[in-house]
Structures are given as structure tokens and as C-alpha cells.
Write an enzyme that holds these catalytic residues in place. Structure first.
Site, PDB file in Angstrom:
ATOM      1  N   GLN A  10      57.172 -49.369   2.089  1.00  0.00           N
ATOM      2  CA  GLN A  10      58.500 -48.767   1.925  1.00  0.00           C
ATOM      3  C   GLN A  10      58.373 -47.329   1.442  1.00  0.00           C
ATOM      4  O   GLN A  10      57.543 -47.005   0.596  1.00  0.00           O
ATOM      5  CB  GLN A  10      59.321 -49.589   0.925  1.00  0.00           C
ATOM      6  CG  GLN A  10      60.778 -49.206   0.885  1.00  0.00           C
ATOM      7  CD  GLN A  10      61.596 -50.149   0.009  1.00  0.00           C
ATOM      8  OE1 GLN A  10      61.143 -51.245  -0.327  1.00  0.00           O
ATOM      9  NE2 GLN A  10      62.788 -49.746  -0.357  1.00  0.00           N
ATOM     10  N   SER A  94      51.753 -52.706  -0.074  1.00  0.00           N
ATOM     11  CA  SER A  94      52.933 -53.456  -0.488  1.00  0.00           C
ATOM     12  C   SER A  94      53.598 -54.116   0.717  1.00  0.00           C
ATOM     13  O   SER A  94      53.049 -55.056   1.293  1.00  0.00           O
ATOM     14  CB  SER A  94      53.889 -52.535  -1.258  1.00  0.00           C
ATOM     15  OG  SER A  94      54.911 -53.260  -1.883  1.00  0.00           O
ATOM     16  N   LEU A  95      54.749 -53.638   1.155  1.00  0.00           N
ATOM     17  CA  LEU A  95      55.395 -54.165   2.362  1.00  0.00           C
ATOM     18  C   LEU A  95      54.438 -54.192   3.550  1.00  0.00           C
ATOM     19  O   LEU A  95      54.453 -55.130   4.357  1.00  0.00           O
ATOM     20  CB  LEU A  95      56.611 -53.299   2.708  1.00  0.00           C
ATOM     21  CG  LEU A  95      57.195 -53.482   4.114  1.00  0.00           C
ATOM     22  CD1 LEU A  95      57.918 -54.808   4.219  1.00  0.00           C
ATOM     23  CD2 LEU A  95      58.101 -52.319   4.471  1.00  0.00           C
ATOM     24  N   ARG A 119      62.714 -60.510   2.018  1.00  0.00           N
ATOM     25  CA  ARG A 119      62.106 -59.781   0.898  1.00  0.00           C
ATOM     26  C   ARG A 119      62.991 -58.615   0.476  1.00  0.00           C
ATOM     27  O   ARG A 119      63.258 -58.409  -0.713  1.00  0.00           O
ATOM     28  CB  ARG A 119      60.722 -59.274   1.320  1.00  0.00           C
ATOM     29  CG  ARG A 119      59.905 -58.554   0.250  1.00  0.00           C
ATOM     30  CD  ARG A 119      58.589 -58.117   0.873  1.00  0.00           C
ATOM     31  NE  ARG A 119      57.631 -57.609  -0.093  1.00  0.00           N
ATOM     32  CZ  ARG A 119      57.475 -56.326  -0.399  1.00  0.00           C
ATOM     33  NH1 ARG A 119      58.262 -55.415   0.149  1.00  0.00           N
ATOM     34  NH2 ARG A 119      56.542 -55.949  -1.265  1.00  0.00           N
ATOM     35  N   HIS A 203      57.627 -54.434  -8.518  1.00  0.00           N
ATOM     36  CA  HIS A 203      56.295 -54.848  -8.986  1.00  0.00           C
ATOM     37  C   HIS A 203      56.241 -55.052 -10.501  1.00  0.00           C
ATOM     38  O   HIS A 203      55.203 -54.845 -11.127  1.00  0.00           O
ATOM     39  CB  HIS A 203      55.227 -53.844  -8.524  1.00  0.00           C
ATOM     40  CG  HIS A 203      55.181 -53.693  -7.034  1.00  0.00           C
ATOM     41  ND1 HIS A 203      54.832 -54.721  -6.196  1.00  0.00           N
ATOM     42  CD2 HIS A 203      55.497 -52.641  -6.218  1.00  0.00           C
ATOM     43  CE1 HIS A 203      54.911 -54.308  -4.933  1.00  0.00           C
ATOM     44  NE2 HIS A 203      55.323 -53.064  -4.925  1.00  0.00           N
ATOM     45  N   GLN A 253      52.926 -60.578  -5.421  1.00  0.00           N
ATOM     46  CA  GLN A 253      52.925 -59.124  -5.200  1.00  0.00           C
ATOM     47  C   GLN A 253      54.185 -58.458  -5.742  1.00  0.00           C
ATOM     48  O   GLN A 253      54.149 -57.318  -6.207  1.00  0.00           O
ATOM     49  CB  GLN A 253      52.794 -58.858  -3.698  1.00  0.00           C
ATOM     50  CG  GLN A 253      52.493 -57.420  -3.325  1.00  0.00           C
ATOM     51  CD  GLN A 253      53.010 -57.108  -1.933  1.00  0.00           C
ATOM     52  OE1 GLN A 253      54.205 -56.952  -1.733  1.00  0.00           O
ATOM     53  NE2 GLN A 253      52.103 -57.028  -0.973  1.00  0.00           N
TER      54      GLN A 253
END
Length: 313
Positions: A10, A94-95, A119, A203, A253
Site C-alpha cells: 500500500q 506487507s500487502l 483485509r 502493524h 502481519q
């Protein structure tokens, strides 16, 4: 040669992404068609035309980046000049870890889109229910960033959560603690502190409700066992094992730090010598330059970059 495919997360989104590749390659256009069907709205139009304020939302940017990265990947896989470029290892920031798992054959396109859509929705809901943010600290090492968090926390939540590259660490927590961190950072030697345009404290424990919602979504998806390509997990810097470790890792995560620098240093130590960043923007290419200046990353983010690669091969 050992090849790694890297996928952005992202923040990499920009209006117009994917439009040129969909107009040039039928297989890319087909990915966007499939994405529209899965998510239930015109994701393609939002990628191609915006507006930016819609594309940049947490709920929209996540499936948009996944779809654009998958479309670029599909061209690589199907063009005769590049179909032999296959990954030994995949990784995503991440994503981007969802695209990495898709590229490694561990989740399907449909499940990947469903997961990133859920998500994004869950992270937005968790952010709306709390008061958090993130700040990128430029110019401090891990020890100094930890000292900054300790000084700025004042009883609030504040943690270092994105270890992107030397001199770039993102902290995340309550809005008040983030404000204090941004103000105190120069006193500890930071070059600057940049407040990120994100919905909440990603996070961290503030994303606990989102992690639970994601666990439910993951339980409804089919995760394949590992095949020929291995995928690195953001939160450990180790390779994913059996299917259940993938579901656990993706859920954890959301509330755990992202160890991108550690992941890339592991790949370099293991002798990976061909890196491809596949997706919108050049974020990961830039981070690698800071991690190891000698390492070249081939960026694949547009028709122009794809054609350059096709002609080179």
C-alpha cells in the site's frame, strides 16, 4: 542464476496504473475483468481513472495494487520472450505478500482478491474505531528509533513497525504519540519525520480486530502447499512452510512489524542475483538501492518497462 520477484504494498498506487498494459496486452485486460467480477465493483475504472481520493483509501488501494501487479505478472508469464523468467523466491512488502503468494502458486487470483478486499475493509474498520497513525523516520538507526519511541510514548501505544531500509523506519501508534515522535525526532538526529497518509496505526495491536476478521477470511480460502517457488514472510524473514503457517503469518502481519530490510539482506546473502519489482511504482527498487547500492532491480510497472524487457530478452 537465482531469481526473486518482489511486489509492492500500500502506498504504491497511482491513478492510471494498469491502463497502458490493459490496452496493450489482452491477458492484462482479462485480469482486470476477473478482478471486477470478484470484488463486485469497477475496480478497473478506479485504477485507470481514479479519482485519487477514492483510489488512495485503504479499502480501494489494496485490491487495486494486487490486481495491477497480477496483470503485469500475467504478461511476464505469457509473453514468449519472458515466460522463462520464473521466480525461485517471491516476497512482497506487507500487502505485497499476497501477490507474492499468488505468484508462487499458493493462493488463487480469486482468493487473493477476496483476501485483500477483506483485509482493506477490516483495516479501515479497525482504524475508524481507534485514533492512530504512522510516521516515517528518516535518518535514524534501529536503536535511535527505539529511543525515540520510548521518549515519545508517554503511556500511549507507539512502536517501530516498518524496517524498510537503512535510515528509514516507520513508527506507528496513537495519533498523540505519533505527533510527539515527529516533534522529537530531529532532537535525536533524524533528517526528517514524515506523517504518512494512512487511516490508522497499522502493524500494531490497534489492528487486532482486523487480524481476527482476516483469520476468518483466510479459513475460507484454499492455501496450497509450497511448490517450486518459496515465499519469504515479512514478520520473520523466514520462508513460509505448510499452508497453516501462511494463514497464521498473514493474520499476524497486521499486528506485527514488517522486516523488509532483513528479508532483502537474507536474499542477498543467499546469492539471489536477479530481482524484479512487479507492480505500480518503484518503491522497492528505491529501498534496495539503500540496502545494497550494487544490486540492480529490474522494475516492471508499465508497458514501457515491459516492452524494454521483451526487447532485451
Amino acid at each position: 542464476m537465482t531469481t526473486a520477484f518482489l511486489f509492492p504494498g500500500q502506498g504504491a498506487q497511482l491513478v492510471g496504473m494498469g491502463a497502458d498494459i490493459a490496452a496493450t496486452f489482452d491477458v492484462a485486460a482479462d485480469i482486470f475483468e476477473q478482478a471486477n467480477t470478484v470484488v463486485g465493483f469497477d475496480l478497473r475504472q478506479i485504477c485507470f481513472e481514479g479519482p485519487a481520493e477514492t483510489l488512495n483509501t485503504t479499502t480501494m488501494s489494496q485490491p487495486a495494487i494486487f490486481a495491477t501487479s497480477a496483470a503485469l505478472l500475467e504478461v511476464l508469464k505469457t509473453e514468449s520472450a519472458t515466460k522463462d523468467i520464473v521466480p525461485d523466491i517471491t516476497a512482497g512488502l506487507s500487502l505485497g505478500e499476497y501477490t507474492a503468494l499468488y505468484a508462487a502458486g499458493r493462493i488463487s487470483l480469486e482468493d487473493g482478491l477476496k483476501l485483500v478486499k477483506r483485509r482493506g475493509e477490516a483495516m479501515q474498520a479497525a482504524a475508524d474505531a481507534s485514533d492512530g497513525g504512522m510516521v516515517s523516520i528518516i535518518g535514524l538507526d534501529e536503536a535511535k528509533t527505539q529511543e525515540l519511541c520510548d521518549k515519545a510514548r508517554e503511556g500511549d501505544l507507539l512502536e517501530a513497525v516498518n524496517f524498510n531500509c537503512p535510515g528509514q523506519i516507520v513508527v506507528s501508534g496513537t495519533t498523540a504519540a505519533c505527533d510527539r515522535a515527529a516533534e522529537l525526532a530531529p532532537d535525536l538526529g533524524a533528517v526528517k519525520a514524515i506523517r504518512l497518509e494512512v487511516a490508522g496505526a497499522f502493524h500494531t495491536a490497534m489492528m487486532g480486530p482486523a487480524a481476527e476478521a482476516l483469520r476468518q477470511a483466510l479459513s475460507e480460502c484454499q492455501i496450497a502447499e509450497a511448490g517450486s517457488a518459496k515465499t519469504l514472510a515479512n514478520i520473520t524473514g523466514d520462508y513460509y512452510g505448510p499452508a497453516e503457517t501462511v494463514a497464521d503469518g498473514l493474520a499476524q502481519q497486521l499486528t506485527s512489524p514488517i522486516l523488509w530490510q532483513k528479508c532483502m539482506e537474507r536474499l542477498l546473502a543467499e546469492g539471489v542475483d536477479r530481482f524484479y519489482e512487479i507492480g505500480p511504482g518503484r518503491v522497492l527498487t528505491g529501498l534496495m538501492r539503500r540496502i545494497n547500492r550494487k544490486t540492480r532491480v529490474t522494475n516492471i510497472s508499465s508497458t514501457e518497462s515491459l516492452k524494454a524487457l521483451l526487447e532485451a530478452d
